[in-house]
Design a protein around this motif. Structure first.
Motif: not given
Length: 330
Positions: A67-73
């Protein structure tokens, strides 16, 4: 203490990025994806231009990393730090603190939600209390309304702060250093508070700034394990800073009830482990003892200092409980 010297020297030697003028929100995350989403939504409401959010995923396995990978992107102002293992509370927070470049940082747990105006209110608090290195927020459970750090209705100097929500001035972080990573769980706040006051600064509790904290009661073996870690670290910090007799009294006041409760909750095995943790903490703390200046020691010895870190006598606590249970008729 060797750990104090280490974190202080490390922070002093870091060539931190130039101050941006914004604010860094530092969020520590571990296996609470739903809470994390609510926390970040709250942070978004509180952020303005120039602010950043640094999220440390402390070894989650529940989908938080994905989730955080997508959020940061999707959010270029978000920096995600993925640890290879659970570094504990202090270690996880330090991973974010090493990256701060704003005028101050706002620390949040992943189950905390800040108010939308937290940046402006925090900036006002630092201006109102220039001696403060840490601004401690009022921590309230969103469902029950219970105050988790009730230090009174007015701004006041305190001897400890609640880890679910507080702010550190960036210059304080550079001069005082990072959190003590020996405190894998618990007592890192009081250790930092003592170190801060020893350096001539202070912690100000500002109750009008309210952070919601959706804490949950620990159960089973997890609860027993955290009790032992708390016993070890509180004892270690107490014996590291306070005179021998004072440290013993503080630890007994904090854990005098916990010992019989530990027997009831976890049986004789847990009781012995709890006692061992306290003794081990005392031995380790005494090995790295640092004498406090008289004014700092007097502050922590005062029964009026809040929150209670062992400085409040049993008889005072009993009188307060009786007065609350049986208020006098008007």
């Amino acid at each position: 203490m060797a750990s104090q010297e280490m974190v202080g020297q490390e922070m002093a030697s870091l060539e931190m990025a130039a101050m941006t003028g914004g604010v860094d929100f530092c969020v520590l995350s571990y296996n609470r994806l739903d809470d994390l989403k609510r926390c970040l939504a709250g942070v978004e409401q509180a952020m303005s231009e120039g602010d950043r959010v640094i999220v440390v995923d402390n070894g989650s396995t529940d989908g938080s990393r994905e989730y955080l990978a997508g959020y940061a992107a999707r959010n270029p102002v978000c920096t995600v730090v993925e640890t290879t293992e659970n570094l504990g509370v202090a270690g996880g927070r330090n991973a974010a603190y090493r990256l701060v470049r704003g005028e101050f940082l706002i620390n949040l747990d992943d189950d905390s939600i800040p108010p939308p105006d937290i940046v402006a209110r925090t900036r006002e608090a630092f201006a109102r209390f220039p001696k403060a290195g840490v601004i401690a927020y009022r921590i309230v459970h969103p469902e029950t309304g219970d105050v988790q750090n009730d230090n009174g209705p007015h701004a006041v100097e305190v001897g400890n702060f609640h880890g679910a929500g507080y702010a550190i001035d960036r210059r304080t972080l550079q001069s005082i250093g990072l959190l003590d990573e020996t405190c894998w769980f618990a007592a890192e706040e009081i250790e930092y508070s003592i170190r801060l006051r020893r350096a001539g600064s202070t912690v100000m509790f500002v109750p009008e700034i309210v952070v919601l904290h959706n804490s949950r009661r620990r159960t089973g073996e997890h609860r027993l394990k955290t009790e032992r870690m708390w016993a070890y670290n509180f004892s270690r910090v107490s014996f590291a800073y306070f005179p021998l007799k004072t440290a013993f009294v503080f630890v007994m006041r904090q854990f005098g009830i916990e010992i019989p409760l530990g027997w009831r909750r976890g049986g004789v095995a847990h009781w012995l482990r709890l006692l061992k943790a306290m003794v081990s903490g005392a031995i380790d703390g005494r090995r790295s003892h640092v004498a406090l200046p008289p004014d700092v020691l007097a502050f922590y010895l005062s029964p009026d200092t809040r929150p209670d870190v062992g400085n409040v006598p049993f008889r005072t606590k009993l009188a307060q409980r009786l007065a609350k249970a049986f208020p006098r008729a008007a």
